[in-house]
Design an enzyme around this catalytic site. Structure first.
Site, PDB file in Angstrom:
ATOM      1  N   CYS A 128      13.102   6.370  26.969  1.00 27.83           N
ATOM      2  CA  CYS A 128      14.314   5.380  25.801  1.00 27.83           C
ATOM      3  C   CYS A 128      14.024   6.037  25.336  1.00 27.83           C
ATOM      4  CB  CYS A 128      13.845   3.936  25.878  1.00 27.83           C
ATOM      5  SG  CYS A 128      13.061   2.799  27.344  1.00 27.83           S
TER       6      CYS A 128
ATOM      7  N   CYS B 193      15.210  -9.801  25.885  1.00 28.45           N
ATOM      8  CA  CYS B 193      15.076  -8.515  26.792  1.00 28.45           C
ATOM      9  C   CYS B 193      16.388  -7.760  26.017  1.00 28.45           C
ATOM     10  CB  CYS B 193      14.134  -8.777  28.405  1.00 28.45           C
ATOM     11  SG  CYS B 193      13.119  -9.704  28.555  1.00 28.45           S
ATOM     12  N   SER B 194      15.997  -6.852  27.074  1.00 22.99           N
ATOM     13  CA  SER B 194      17.557  -6.278  27.089  1.00 22.99           C
ATOM     14  C   SER B 194      17.813  -6.335  29.035  1.00 22.99           C
ATOM     15  CB  SER B 194      17.412  -4.740  26.698  1.00 22.99           C
ATOM     16  OG  SER B 194      16.047  -4.006  27.410  1.00 22.99           O
TER      17      SER B 194
ATOM     18  N   ILE C 117      19.664  -5.288  32.366  1.00 25.96           N
ATOM     19  CA  ILE C 117      19.284  -3.410  33.007  1.00 25.96           C
ATOM     20  C   ILE C 117      21.301  -2.984  33.288  1.00 25.96           C
ATOM     21  CG2 ILE C 117      19.458  -2.498  34.978  1.00 25.96           C
ATOM     22  CD1 ILE C 117      16.703  -4.820  35.684  1.00 25.96           C
TER      23      ILE C 117
ATOM     24  N   LYS D 202      20.225  -5.129  22.975  1.00 22.78           N
ATOM     25  CA  LYS D 202      19.952  -6.558  23.911  1.00 22.78           C
ATOM     26  C   LYS D 202      20.985  -7.080  24.371  1.00 22.78           C
ATOM     27  CE  LYS D 202      18.743  -9.555  25.230  1.00 22.78           C
ATOM     28  NZ  LYS D 202      19.664 -10.713  25.167  1.00 22.78           N
TER      29      LYS D 202
ATOM     30  N   HIS E   1      21.236  -1.840  27.682  1.00 19.53           N
ATOM     31  CA  HIS E   1      20.325  -0.515  27.940  1.00 19.53           C
ATOM     32  C   HIS E   1      20.550   0.696  29.196  1.00 19.53           C
ATOM     33  CE1 HIS E   1      17.523   1.615  26.288  1.00 19.53           C
ATOM     34  NE2 HIS E   1      16.091   1.003  27.102  1.00 19.53           N
TER      35      HIS E   1
END
Ligand code: COA
Length: 377
Positions: free
Chosen positions: A81, A203-204, A206, A321, A325
């Site tokens: 990342c 969570c971020s 997809i 977030k 991402h």
């Protein structure tokens, strides 16, 4: 001095475009912004993490050459990342020989199912330790959250406030993955658990997306910001090998070096884009960067100090977030937002005082950290 003379990006989210189409869109915008033609670029980097496993595409340097219709040196950078932040660091090093240099971060993820993506992203962890026992991303960060809660009394509510801030900022960013989503605290706190204590909104997402930036030793426009620092540090691949799960050693080392290079302190940073792949990661970043003492960042969160109206705005674009991402693009997106703020072009989310901005890009569960500090013209 090294300047950023052009920026371009696509929207983030579940998009129709293929990986090359996303790359082409962001590059075209950055070239236009910099008043350059493709043949003016002397070297290029593509930052990408899962092109091979999710869209069956590697040899991305040559793909980049195809898009630019040139024969320049073009290379893929992969640091999980942190690929984007590391790519920008490599581009600065390349400026010794080539000028201008293009960095394009791009990722196409939404064509695969969430479990398939989670498995591929898990390759950022150690194959022999983490992957063997299913220690994928949410599990790694859940362990960090559990440890931070045990050590410092951080609560799920503190993490929910971080998610709320970043979703609120994303509502002011038309390119963000969650630009259209109205989010309130109840929705965040009632969302399903992904890996305890982390819920869906911790969570971020997809995301697909691409971001391009152009670096040069020459200032092309009066608004071009310049670099004060670019650093990188690494740590063990697996968190199992770490003594303290409440901090990322790579981030503390890289940030100390960055402040030294920039001849400044954390107090001099007006705003920052930090790696909030999970809400706990933003909290830990605040402490690793010295914006708050160890264990104190949650107090600052409760006091709204990292909000757009606070004294140290963080993740003004919505962060990983809520801006999204697309892994290999995220570190470049942090630079994109920093440049917009420094130029005074961030529209509804423009900060009043944006003179020095910092980006903090983490790879895996802290195995890599790249930091840049930029100053406005
Ligand atoms: N935050 C908030 N909402 C989210 C979300 C997130 N991270 N991810 C998905 N959603 C929403 C979607 O918008 C959708 O909402 P809708 O029903 O109103 O349209 C709903 O949740 C279902 O979306 P879906 O794509 O089916 O979610 P999912 O359950 O398949 O995936 C996660 C959710 C959290 C498992 C997935 O986003 C994930 O794995 N995130 C972490 C990615 C990661 O590890 N990145 C690397 C970090 S370093």
């Amino acid at each position: 001095m090294d300047y950023i003379t052009g920026i371009g990006r696509t929207k983030f989210g579940k998009l129709q475009e293929s990986l090359p189409e996303l790359m082409a869109l962001a590059i075209r915008e950055a070239l236009l912004d910099s008043s350059l033609q493709p043949q003016d670029i002397q070297a290029a980097y593509i930052t990408n993490f899962v092109g091979d496993s999710l869209v069956d595409q590697l040899h991305l340097g040559a793909l980049l050459s195809s898009l630019l219709k040139t024969n320049i040196p073009a290379t893929r950078i992969e640091s999980a990342c942190a690929s984007g932040g590391v790519g920008v660091l490599q581009a600065r090093m390349a400026l010794e020989q080539f000028d201008p240099v293009l960095v394009i971060g791009a990722e196409k993820m939404s064509t695969s199912s969430s479990p398939a993506v989670a498995k591929r992203l898990g390759t950022a962890g150690c194959a022999l330790i983490d992957q063997e026992v299913g220690l994928i991303f949410p599990a790694n960060y859940a362990l960090m959250a559990q440890e931070h809660m045990r050590e410092y009394g951080t609560t799920s509510h503190d993490l929910a406030l971080i998610a709320l801030k970043n979703h609120t900022n994303a509502r002011l960013n038309p390119l963000a993955h969650f630009y259209h989503k109205d989010v309130d605290l109840e929705m965040i706190e009632d969302s399903p658990t992904v890996c305890s204590p982390l819920r869906l909104f911790d969570c971020s997402p997809i995301s697909d997306g691409a971001v391009a930036v152009i670096l040069s030793r020459e200032q092309k426009h009066s608004h071009d910001p310049h670099f004060l620092a670019s650093t990188m540090a690494t740590d063990s691949l697996s968190i199992v090998e770490r003594r303290d799960l409440t901090t990322f050693r790579a981030a503390t080392i890289a940030s100390k070096k960055a402040y030294h290079q920039a001849e400044c302190t954390a107090a001099d940073i007006d705003f920052a884009q930090v790696h909030d792949c999970f809400t706990i990661a933003e909290l830990v970043a605040m402490e690793d960067l010295g914006f708050a003492d160890a264990g104190r960042a949650a107090e600052y969160v409760r006091d709204n100090r990292f909000a757009l109206s606070g004294d140290k705005p963080v993740n003004t674009d919505g962060g990983l977030k809520a801006d999204g991402h697309p892994i290999g693009a995220s570190g470049v997106a942090q630079i994109y937002e920093t440049v917009l703020q420094l130029r005074g072009q961030a529209e509804k989310r423009q900060l009043d005082c944006a003179r020095i901005g910092l980006t903090h890009n983490i790879g895996g569960a802290g195995g890599t950290c790249a930091i840049h500090i930029l100053e406005g013209a």
